[in-house]
Design a protein around this motif. Structure first.
Motif, PDB file in Angstrom:
ATOM      1  N   LYS A  98     -13.771  -2.644  -7.090  1.00  0.00           N
ATOM      2  CA  LYS A  98     -13.251  -1.417  -7.685  1.00  0.00           C
ATOM      3  C   LYS A  98     -13.550  -1.384  -9.187  1.00  0.00           C
ATOM      4  O   LYS A  98     -13.979  -0.357  -9.723  1.00  0.00           O
ATOM      5  CB  LYS A  98     -11.744  -1.319  -7.444  1.00  0.00           C
ATOM      6  CG  LYS A  98     -11.071  -0.081  -8.011  1.00  0.00           C
ATOM      7  CD  LYS A  98      -9.609  -0.029  -7.565  1.00  0.00           C
ATOM      8  CE  LYS A  98      -8.901   1.229  -8.101  1.00  0.00           C
ATOM      9  NZ  LYS A  98      -8.586   1.108  -9.530  1.00  0.00           N
ATOM     10  N   GLU A 221      -0.323  -1.052  -6.716  1.00  0.00           N
ATOM     11  CA  GLU A 221      -1.034   0.207  -6.962  1.00  0.00           C
ATOM     12  C   GLU A 221      -2.153   0.439  -5.957  1.00  0.00           C
ATOM     13  O   GLU A 221      -2.371   1.565  -5.492  1.00  0.00           O
ATOM     14  CB  GLU A 221      -1.596   0.176  -8.373  1.00  0.00           C
ATOM     15  CG  GLU A 221      -2.378   1.386  -8.798  1.00  0.00           C
ATOM     16  CD  GLU A 221      -2.929   1.220 -10.207  1.00  0.00           C
ATOM     17  OE1 GLU A 221      -4.161   1.215 -10.364  1.00  0.00           O
ATOM     18  OE2 GLU A 221      -2.115   1.046 -11.142  1.00  0.00           O
ATOM     19  N   ASN A 222      -2.869  -0.619  -5.602  1.00  0.00           N
ATOM     20  CA  ASN A 222      -4.077  -0.481  -4.768  1.00  0.00           C
ATOM     21  C   ASN A 222      -3.876  -0.797  -3.291  1.00  0.00           C
ATOM     22  O   ASN A 222      -4.721  -0.431  -2.475  1.00  0.00           O
ATOM     23  CB  ASN A 222      -5.185  -1.381  -5.322  1.00  0.00           C
ATOM     24  CG  ASN A 222      -5.703  -0.913  -6.652  1.00  0.00           C
ATOM     25  OD1 ASN A 222      -6.511   0.000  -6.730  1.00  0.00           O
ATOM     26  ND2 ASN A 222      -5.218  -1.516  -7.743  1.00  0.00           N
ATOM     27  N   THR A 225       1.373   0.399  -1.954  1.00  0.00           N
ATOM     28  CA  THR A 225       1.736   1.814  -1.909  1.00  0.00           C
ATOM     29  C   THR A 225       0.654   2.657  -1.242  1.00  0.00           C
ATOM     30  O   THR A 225       0.936   3.469  -0.361  1.00  0.00           O
ATOM     31  CB  THR A 225       1.986   2.350  -3.335  1.00  0.00           C
ATOM     32  OG1 THR A 225       3.003   1.556  -3.952  1.00  0.00           O
ATOM     33  CG2 THR A 225       2.422   3.796  -3.293  1.00  0.00           C
ATOM     34  N   LYS A 226      -0.575   2.422  -1.629  1.00  0.00           N
ATOM     35  CA  LYS A 226      -1.678   3.269  -1.181  1.00  0.00           C
ATOM     36  C   LYS A 226      -2.007   3.102   0.288  1.00  0.00           C
ATOM     37  O   LYS A 226      -2.310   4.071   0.990  1.00  0.00           O
ATOM     38  CB  LYS A 226      -2.914   2.966  -2.036  1.00  0.00           C
ATOM     39  CG  LYS A 226      -4.044   3.968  -1.893  1.00  0.00           C
ATOM     40  CD  LYS A 226      -5.122   3.691  -2.915  1.00  0.00           C
ATOM     41  CE  LYS A 226      -6.234   4.728  -2.853  1.00  0.00           C
ATOM     42  NZ  LYS A 226      -7.288   4.455  -3.861  1.00  0.00           N
ATOM     43  N   PHE A 227      -1.965   1.861   0.793  1.00  0.00           N
ATOM     44  CA  PHE A 227      -2.382   1.607   2.177  1.00  0.00           C
ATOM     45  C   PHE A 227      -1.254   1.056   3.049  1.00  0.00           C
ATOM     46  O   PHE A 227      -1.495   0.456   4.084  1.00  0.00           O
ATOM     47  CB  PHE A 227      -3.577   0.649   2.192  1.00  0.00           C
ATOM     48  CG  PHE A 227      -4.798   1.208   1.527  1.00  0.00           C
ATOM     49  CD1 PHE A 227      -5.461   2.297   2.073  1.00  0.00           C
ATOM     50  CD2 PHE A 227      -5.264   0.672   0.345  1.00  0.00           C
ATOM     51  CE1 PHE A 227      -6.581   2.829   1.454  1.00  0.00           C
ATOM     52  CE2 PHE A 227      -6.395   1.193  -0.282  1.00  0.00           C
ATOM     53  CZ  PHE A 227      -7.053   2.283   0.269  1.00  0.00           C
ATOM     54  N   ASN A 228      -0.003   1.254   2.614  1.00  0.00           N
ATOM     55  CA  ASN A 228       1.153   0.884   3.418  1.00  0.00           C
ATOM     56  C   ASN A 228       1.151  -0.591   3.817  1.00  0.00           C
ATOM     57  O   ASN A 228       1.304  -0.945   4.980  1.00  0.00           O
ATOM     58  CB  ASN A 228       1.237   1.767   4.684  1.00  0.00           C
ATOM     59  CG  ASN A 228       2.571   1.605   5.386  1.00  0.00           C
ATOM     60  OD1 ASN A 228       3.585   1.332   4.749  1.00  0.00           O
ATOM     61  ND2 ASN A 228       2.576   1.785   6.695  1.00  0.00           N
ATOM     62  N   ASN A 289     -15.297   4.327   2.548  1.00  0.00           N
ATOM     63  CA  ASN A 289     -14.640   3.944   1.299  1.00  0.00           C
ATOM     64  C   ASN A 289     -15.665   3.214   0.434  1.00  0.00           C
ATOM     65  O   ASN A 289     -16.158   2.147   0.799  1.00  0.00           O
ATOM     66  CB  ASN A 289     -13.456   3.022   1.609  1.00  0.00           C
ATOM     67  CG  ASN A 289     -12.660   2.640   0.371  1.00  0.00           C
ATOM     68  OD1 ASN A 289     -13.218   2.371  -0.689  1.00  0.00           O
ATOM     69  ND2 ASN A 289     -11.345   2.592   0.517  1.00  0.00           N
TER      70      ASN A 289
END
Length: 375
Positions: A98, A221-222, A225-228, A289
Motif C-alpha cells: 500500500k 485502519e486497514n 475496520t475496513k475488512f471486518n 484490489n
C-alpha cells in the motif's frame, strides 16, 4: 394467465430448492473433508486441538476439534483468538505494498532514509539494504535481534518458551536500534535468502515513520475496520485477551507463555480468530484490489518453483500460482494457503508448537486441497 403464473411460481420454487440442495450438499462434502482430516491430525502425538477454516467460492466453513487445555474438554471455537506468528508478515507485506502504491516508499530505497543516525554498517561494498531486501529476506540481517535469541529454538528444551520470554522482557525498540548499528553485513544485499524476523521488525519501524501512526493504528485502519477483522491486532483489549489461547511447547504438560512483542510486532505479533483469517483470505483472493496485486508480485526467486513476494511464499505447480506462509510461536502454529485458481483458501491452526508441527500442518492442508479439488 393463471396457469402461466402458477407455472412460474412452481419453477422458482423448484429452482430455489435445487440450488439450496446443491449448496447444502457442497457444504456437507467440505465439512466431511475437514472432519476426516482433522481427526487424523489430532491423533498425532502431543497435538491437542485444531481449528480449520476453508474459504471456497464465497462460502466460509470452519470446524474445531480437541481441547484448548488438556483434560478440560474445552474445544476452540470461532471466537478463539490465536497468535498467528509469522503469518503476520503477510499482513505487514500488504501495508508495505500500500505504501509503495501511495508512493510513500519505493522498493529500491536505501532503508537508512527512514532511520535516525548514519548506520554505515547497513551496506556491503557501498550497496545499501533496500526495502525490497527487507520484504524478501535478502537483507543479510540476522534472524533475531537481540542476538541471544538466535539459535534459541534449536535447543528444543522445555525451558525455551520462558527463556524467550525473559529476553523479550529485557528488550525494547531502543535496544533493537542500538543492536542494529552493530550488525555486520557479509554479502551484497539481494544476493542470499536469509529469513529474518529482525528485518521484518525494521519494516514496522519504517511504516510507523512514514505514516506517523502506530502499527496497531495501521492495522485497525486497514484491516480491523475496513475488512471486518476486529481481532487482527497486536495489543488486544481486555475482552479479546481473555479469549487468547496459550498453547503447548513440544511435549510439555503446561502451557507456554504468550509472546510479549516489545518491538513493532510486524514479524509475528498479530492475533486473529479463524473467522478473521477467513476474512483475510477473501481479501487475498480479490485480484481487483490493486494492493493485493502488488503484494503478490514475485520479487525474488529462492529456487524454482519458490519465489518471494511481499513476504508471501509464491509457489507454482499444477494447482497454479499459490501463496502461503507458516507462522509459529512457543504455543501455537498455523499455515495459511491461498489458491486463486480455485477461489480457495485454507487455514489450519493448532495450539501446539514443535519441530514436527509445520510438516503435520502442511500435509493436512495438502490432503484437504487434493480432496476439495477432486470433489
Amino acid at each position: 394467465m393463471k396457469y402461466s403464473l402458477l407455472f412460474k411460481a412452481l419453477f422458482l420454487i423448484v429452482s430455489f430448492g435445487t440450488s439450496f440442495s446443491q449448496e447444502n450438499s457442497s457444504g456437507d462434502i467440505i465439512s466431511g473433508i475437514i472432519q476426516k482430516n482433522a481427526q487424523k491430525f489430532i491423533k498425532n502425538k502431543n497435538i491437542n486441538s485444531v481449528s480449520i477454516g476453508i474459504y471456497k467460492d464465497g462460502q466460509v466453513y470452519t470446524e474445531h476439534f480437541g481441547e484448548i487445555i488438556k483434560g478440560k474438554n474445552n474445544p476452540p471455537n470461532d471466537n478463539t483468538v490465536y497468535e498467528v506468528g509469522s503469518v503476520s508478515k503477510t499482513i505487514t507485506g500488504y501495508l508495505v505494498a500500500k505504501a509503495v502504491l501511495e508512493q510513500k516508499i519505493q522498493l529500491e530505497d536505501d532503508i537508512r532514509i527512514y532511520l535516525e543516525g548514519d548506520y554505515l554498517n547497513l551496506e556491503y561494498n557501498s550497496t545499501p539494504i533496500s526495502i525490497r531486501n527487507l520484504i524478501t529476506h535478502t537483507s543479510g540481517l540476522p534472524m533475531f535481534l537481540p542476538f541471544k535469541m538466535n539459535g534459541l529454538y534449536e535447543k528444543l528444551t522445555e525451558e525455551v518458551p520462558n527463556e524467550y520470554l525473559a529476553l523479550e522482557k529485557s528488550y525494547s525498540k531502543e535496544k533493537f536500534l542500538a543492536d542494529l548499528a552493530s550488525v555486520s553485513i557479509t554479502a551484497k544485499p539481494g544476493t542470499n535468502y536469509l529469513y529474518s524476523n529482525a528485518g521484518t521488525e525494521l519494516i514496522g519501524k519504517i511504516l510507523e515513520t512514514i505514516y506517523h501512526k502506530s502499527i496497531d493504528e495501521l492495522l485497525k485502519e486497514n484491516f480491523s475496520t475496513k475488512f471486518n477483522t476486529p481481532t487482527a491486532q497486536i495489543k488486544l483489549d481486555s475482552i479479546q485477551n481473555k479469549k487468547l489461547v496459550r498453547g503447548y511447547w513440544m511435549n510439555s504438560q503446561t502451557t507456554a507463555p504468550n509472546n510479549l512483542n516489545p518491538l513493532w510486532g510486524t514479524a509475528g505479533g498479530i492475533k486473529m480468530t479463524i473467522i478473521d483469517m477467513m476474512e483475510y483470505v477473501e481479501l487475498q483472493l480479490n485480484n481487483k484490489n490493486p494492493i493485493i496485486s502488488e503484494s503478490h508480485k514475485a520479487l525474488y526467486e529462492v529456487r524454482s518453483p519458490l519465489n518471494i513476494a511481499y513476504f508471501w511464499r509464491v509457489w507454482k505447480d499444477k494447482y497454479g500460482t499459490s501463496y502461503n506462509h507458516h507462522g509459529g510461536t512457543s504455543g501455537t502454529q498455523n499455515w495459511l494457503f491461498i489458491y486463486p485458481k480455485y477461489n480457495l483458501g485454507i487455514s489450519i491452526i493448532t495450539n501446539q508448537s514443535g519441530p514436527k508441527t509445520p510438516n503435520l500442518l502442511s500435509k493436512t492442508a495438502q490432503k484437504i486441497l487434493k480432496e476439495l479439488i477432486k470433489e
